[in-house]
Design an enzyme around this catalytic site. Structure first.
Site, mmCIF file in Angstrom:
data_model
loop_
_atom_site.group_PDB
_atom_site.id
_atom_site.type_symbol
_atom_site.label_atom_id
_atom_site.label_comp_id
_atom_site.label_asym_id
_atom_site.label_seq_id
_atom_site.Cartn_x
_atom_site.Cartn_y
_atom_site.Cartn_z
ATOM 1 N N THR A 40 0.805 -1.217 -0.158
ATOM 2 C CA THR A 40 -0.106 0.226 -0.058
ATOM 3 C C THR A 40 0.786 1.353 -0.086
ATOM 4 O O THR A 40 0.571 2.268 -0.672
ATOM 5 C CB THR A 40 -0.995 -0.057 1.428
ATOM 6 O OG1 THR A 40 -1.682 -1.111 1.130
ATOM 7 C CG2 THR A 40 -1.808 1.265 1.221
ATOM 8 N N TYR A 54 -7.904 0.728 -3.647
ATOM 9 C CA TYR A 54 -6.726 1.214 -4.329
ATOM 10 C C TYR A 54 -5.991 -0.158 -4.884
ATOM 11 O O TYR A 54 -6.335 -1.234 -4.708
ATOM 12 C CB TYR A 54 -5.776 2.092 -3.418
ATOM 13 C CG TYR A 54 -5.330 1.170 -2.224
ATOM 14 C CD1 TYR A 54 -4.400 0.286 -2.231
ATOM 15 C CD2 TYR A 54 -6.037 1.493 -1.084
ATOM 16 C CE1 TYR A 54 -4.060 -0.239 -1.238
ATOM 17 C CE2 TYR A 54 -5.899 0.475 0.091
ATOM 18 C CZ TYR A 54 -4.699 -0.069 -0.111
ATOM 19 O OH TYR A 54 -4.291 -0.945 0.891
ATOM 20 N N THR A 120 1.118 -4.344 4.289
ATOM 21 C CA THR A 120 0.850 -4.493 5.445
ATOM 22 C C THR A 120 0.336 -5.892 6.020
ATOM 23 O O THR A 120 0.236 -6.267 6.909
ATOM 24 C CB THR A 120 -0.034 -3.637 6.091
ATOM 25 O OG1 THR A 120 -1.456 -3.599 5.130
ATOM 26 C CG2 THR A 120 0.253 -2.004 6.061
ATOM 27 N N ASP A 121 -0.313 -6.552 5.030
ATOM 28 C CA ASP A 121 -0.816 -7.828 5.090
ATOM 29 C C ASP A 121 0.029 -9.102 5.699
ATOM 30 O O ASP A 121 -0.423 -9.732 6.476
ATOM 31 C CB ASP A 121 -1.444 -8.415 3.761
ATOM 32 C CG ASP A 121 -2.771 -7.788 3.407
ATOM 33 O OD1 ASP A 121 -3.230 -7.009 4.080
ATOM 34 O OD2 ASP A 121 -3.397 -8.169 2.450
ATOM 35 N N LYS A 193 -0.793 -7.333 12.922
ATOM 36 C CA LYS A 193 -1.926 -6.253 12.327
ATOM 37 C C LYS A 193 -3.153 -6.726 13.010
ATOM 38 O O LYS A 193 -3.639 -7.891 12.802
ATOM 39 C CB LYS A 193 -1.810 -6.521 10.553
ATOM 40 C CG LYS A 193 -2.736 -5.740 9.950
ATOM 41 C CD LYS A 193 -2.751 -5.900 8.536
ATOM 42 C CE LYS A 193 -3.803 -4.747 7.627
ATOM 43 N NZ LYS A 193 -3.761 -4.988 6.270
ATOM 44 N N GLU A 314 -4.758 -28.475 28.307
ATOM 45 C CA GLU A 314 -5.781 -28.799 27.395
ATOM 46 C C GLU A 314 -5.395 -30.147 26.681
ATOM 47 O O GLU A 314 -6.225 -30.992 26.444
ATOM 48 C CB GLU A 314 -5.984 -27.608 26.247
ATOM 49 C CG GLU A 314 -6.371 -26.475 26.954
ATOM 50 C CD GLU A 314 -7.866 -26.426 27.226
ATOM 51 O OE1 GLU A 314 -8.381 -27.444 26.817
ATOM 52 O OE2 GLU A 314 -8.185 -25.562 27.828
#
Length: 357
Positions: A40, A54, A120-121, A193, A314
């Site tokens: 981006t 975009y 950013t992903d 993120k 667990e």
């Protein structure tokens, strides 16, 4: 107009003093290389109101740098386009290409720091990968933006300016790979993120390392996990990365994804479970079966915001010979497993690695 040769001697001396002092000042600035990968921060929208709609990875690195002339005030900056890819499409091969280039550059005496522009992903994944495999104390800063440069209130310019400032700061040395966005300095090991539409998207569950305000860096803490120059992993010795996949578990989960990943040759499967990396009762026999075939089973949690998976809570991990991801989210657990499996396939060694890194 008189030529310089006709100037009086005292003027000539003053002129060259000013010239040489300017050269010395330029030489005194840190040398920072900006490696561009897309994202981006290199994106463009059709209108200034487009902050979420975009096309990513459109603007070349030289144009990004030229758009911030103030960078020349804080560093000698040059750019290099490593590749131009939207980060959700990055492959293991891209990580290796980037890692080898970063390693090569940091060996040079004329490079003081590296900035990597990124989408950013998968910023958190690339930053953690470099944090594991680069053997250097020199600053490595990954930077991104949540809005394209064509949008109103775009965040890319300031993020990149801050990233260059941090990369050129000697106080940034030895702190591992850093992620600089929204005036915050986070560890590439911890940061994730957390939202997809706001500029304050990146957060660390254990807090940021520092902040940068008007180009000045303020530090609060250091990363206590092993990284970069203290890591046992070395990008210069890694030629390929094994396949590691993530299977997301929720209520009514089936074994389809787990079996498919095994069939495709996965060397490890990250079980992204709820809560404490919990495993549905119907899945337990399947994961035991896959482990018996040599596939590593690594329990992680898909809980947002922090916490960690406790070993033998667990599930009896010792009995089943499973590994827990500790506080790493599933995507970071995949990165560490991928790197670790390039050295060992021993589950006890893998568990040690997950606790130390």
């Amino acid at each position: 107009m008189r030529s310089i040769a006709g100037w009086p001697r005292q003027f000539m001396a003053a002129f060259f003093c000013v010239l040489l002092s300017g050269v010395a000042l330029a030489q005194g600035k840190p040398n920072v290389v900006v490696l561009a990968t897309g994202g981006t921060i290199a994106g463009a929208g059709a209108d200034v109101t487009n902050s979420a709609t975009y096309q990513a990875a459109k603007v070349p690195v030289d144009k990004l740098i030229a758009g911030i002339p103030q960078l020349t005030d804080i560093a000698n900056v040059r750019g290099e386009q490593v590749f131009q890819v939207a980060s959700e499409s990055l492959k293991n091969e891209n990580l290796l290409t980037l890692g080898h280039r970063v390693s090569d550059l940091l060996k040079r005496d004329d490079v003081d720091g590296i900035v990597i522009t990124h989408g950013t992903d998968t910023t958190e994944e690339t930053a953690y990968f470099l944090n594991l495999v680069i053997h250097s104390d020199k600053p490595i800063v990954v930077v991104a933006s949540m809005r394209p440069g064509t949008a109103m209130s775009a965040d890319g310019m300031l993020n990149l300016y801050n990233a260059v400032s941090v990369a050129g700061n000697r106080e940034s040395r030895g702190r591992g790979v850093l992620v600089v966005m929204n005036d915050e300095i986070n560890s590439g090991r911890d940061v994730a993120k957390t939202i997809n539409i706001r500029p304050d998207a990146f957060k660390s569950p254990w807090g940021d390392l520092g902040m940068i305000v008007e180009g000045k860096t303020y530090w609060f803490r250091r990363l206590d996990k092993r990284h970069t120059s203290t890591s046992e992993f070395d990008i210069d010795k890694i030629k390929s990365l094994p396949l590691v996949e993530i299977a997301y578990a929720s209520g009514n989960v089936s074994d389809t994804a787990y079996r498919a990943f095994a069939q495709e040759g996965a060397k490890a499967i990250i079980h992204a479970g709820p809560g404490n990396g919990s495993v549905s009762g119907s899945l337990v026999p399947v994961l035991q079966e896959l482990r018996a075939k040599g596939i590593q089973i690594i329990r992680s949690s898909h809980v947002n915001g922090g916490g960690f998976v406790l070993r033998n809570a667990e599930q009896p991990d010792d009995k089943y010979d499973w590994v827990v991801a500790h506080d790493l989210n599933p995507q970071k657990a995949r990165i560490l497993a991928t790197v670790a499996l390039s050295l060992t396939n021993d589950s006890k060694e893998l568990q040690r690695i997950f606790m130390q890194y």
